[in-house]
Design an enzyme around this catalytic site. Sequence first.
Site, PDB file in Angstrom:
ATOM      1  N   GLU A   1       0.804  -1.217   0.000  1.00 21.36           N
ATOM      2  CA  GLU A   1       0.000   0.000   0.000  1.00 21.36           C
ATOM      3  C   GLU A   1       0.844   1.277   0.000  1.00 21.36           C
ATOM      4  O   GLU A   1       0.309   2.375  -0.145  1.00 21.36           O
ATOM      5  CB  GLU A   1      -0.946  -0.007   1.205  1.00 21.36           C
ATOM      6  CG  GLU A   1      -2.033  -1.072   1.075  1.00 21.36           C
ATOM      7  CD  GLU A   1      -2.970  -1.129   2.266  1.00 21.36           C
ATOM      8  OE1 GLU A   1      -2.588  -0.618   3.340  1.00 21.36           O
ATOM      9  OE2 GLU A   1      -4.069  -1.676   2.120  1.00 21.36           O
TER      10      GLU A   1
ATOM     11  N   GLU B   1       7.820 -21.580   7.700  1.00 22.04           N
ATOM     12  CA  GLU B   1       8.080 -20.704   8.840  1.00 22.04           C
ATOM     13  C   GLU B   1       9.171 -21.243   9.748  1.00 22.04           C
ATOM     14  O   GLU B   1       9.730 -20.521  10.573  1.00 22.04           O
ATOM     15  CB  GLU B   1       6.810 -20.489   9.657  1.00 22.04           C
ATOM     16  CG  GLU B   1       6.382 -21.692  10.474  1.00 22.04           C
ATOM     17  CD  GLU B   1       5.263 -21.339  11.455  1.00 22.04           C
ATOM     18  OE1 GLU B   1       5.456 -21.578  12.650  1.00 22.04           O
ATOM     19  OE2 GLU B   1       4.225 -20.824  11.021  1.00 22.04           O
TER      20      GLU B   1
END
Length: 331
Positions: free
Chosen positions: A113, A144
């Site tokens: 963004e 992960e």
Amino acid sequence: MTSTTDTPGATDTSGASDTSGASGTYGELRAQLAALTTEAFRPELAEIDRLPTEEIARIMNGEDATVPAAVAERLPQIAAAIDATAARMARGGRLVYAGAGTAGRLGVLDASECPPTFNTDPAEVVGLIAGGPSAMVTAVEGAEDSKELAAADLDALKLTADDTVVGISASGRTPYAIGAVEHARARGALTVGLSCNADSALAAAAEHGLEVVTGPELLTGSTRLKAGTAQKLVLNMISTVTMIRLGKTYGNLMVDVRASNEKLRARSRHIVSLATGASDAEIETALTATDGEVKNAILVLLGQVDGPTAARLLTESDGHLRAALAAVRTT
């Protein structure tokens, strides 16, 4: 979506020996998770599924309302991390988020963004998620758990000492996030560790440890809830205030907004109007003279200069509109 601390197979070890092999590993992991505030079981909510929908929503809303207070407790540490980040970015460094699962997705979201909001290059603010882009929508098992994967992802970016790496993990123990911070720190980059548990390994590994303790979740271990909300608030704060420090705003106006669609083109004109009070005709003339650059158009109108002069003054002021205006007024 499950907590980013979950490991396949770690939830069903009852009746198995924890003395060796995989069972021992999972037993150790279960003990670690049991010690985390974000994983704590809340017996008072054990029958929440029997409550009316509105009551469940009311309880959840009450839980969410506690998150800003948890963030507020860490504002001095957050501000210090932001100032250090802005100083590096002013030298040409990048802001890199690194996390797994929900934490990684929030980092990618915040990074994505920044170009439309602040007209940054997509390479200036980067979101890394364990397992790569496909992990945004589909879980990549085991990703992960790898510090090495984090190091490889950072090496692919050709990390420099001017960069900032923010490791994100609700538990504060996710190997990918810790590995990213450790690798970045070894390369001389600024490091920030954002977690939602106290005394976390992630915060300890980072130069700036941000531990926003949000407490046990409504659904046991579902850290996409309060922990995820806290992470989004802090990431929004890091990127937004950093951009303010870098001159990407004029007051609370997004003067570096990229007008890439009709809504943003209309917003651009509204921003110029708010900043200058100019007429629509004057605004159109200024935007035409500056190739649609909002910040430049404001300088043209307020400083009474032409487009090329506005561009030069902003370059000399490192993009800070107030400094460019001050330069006009002193000449």
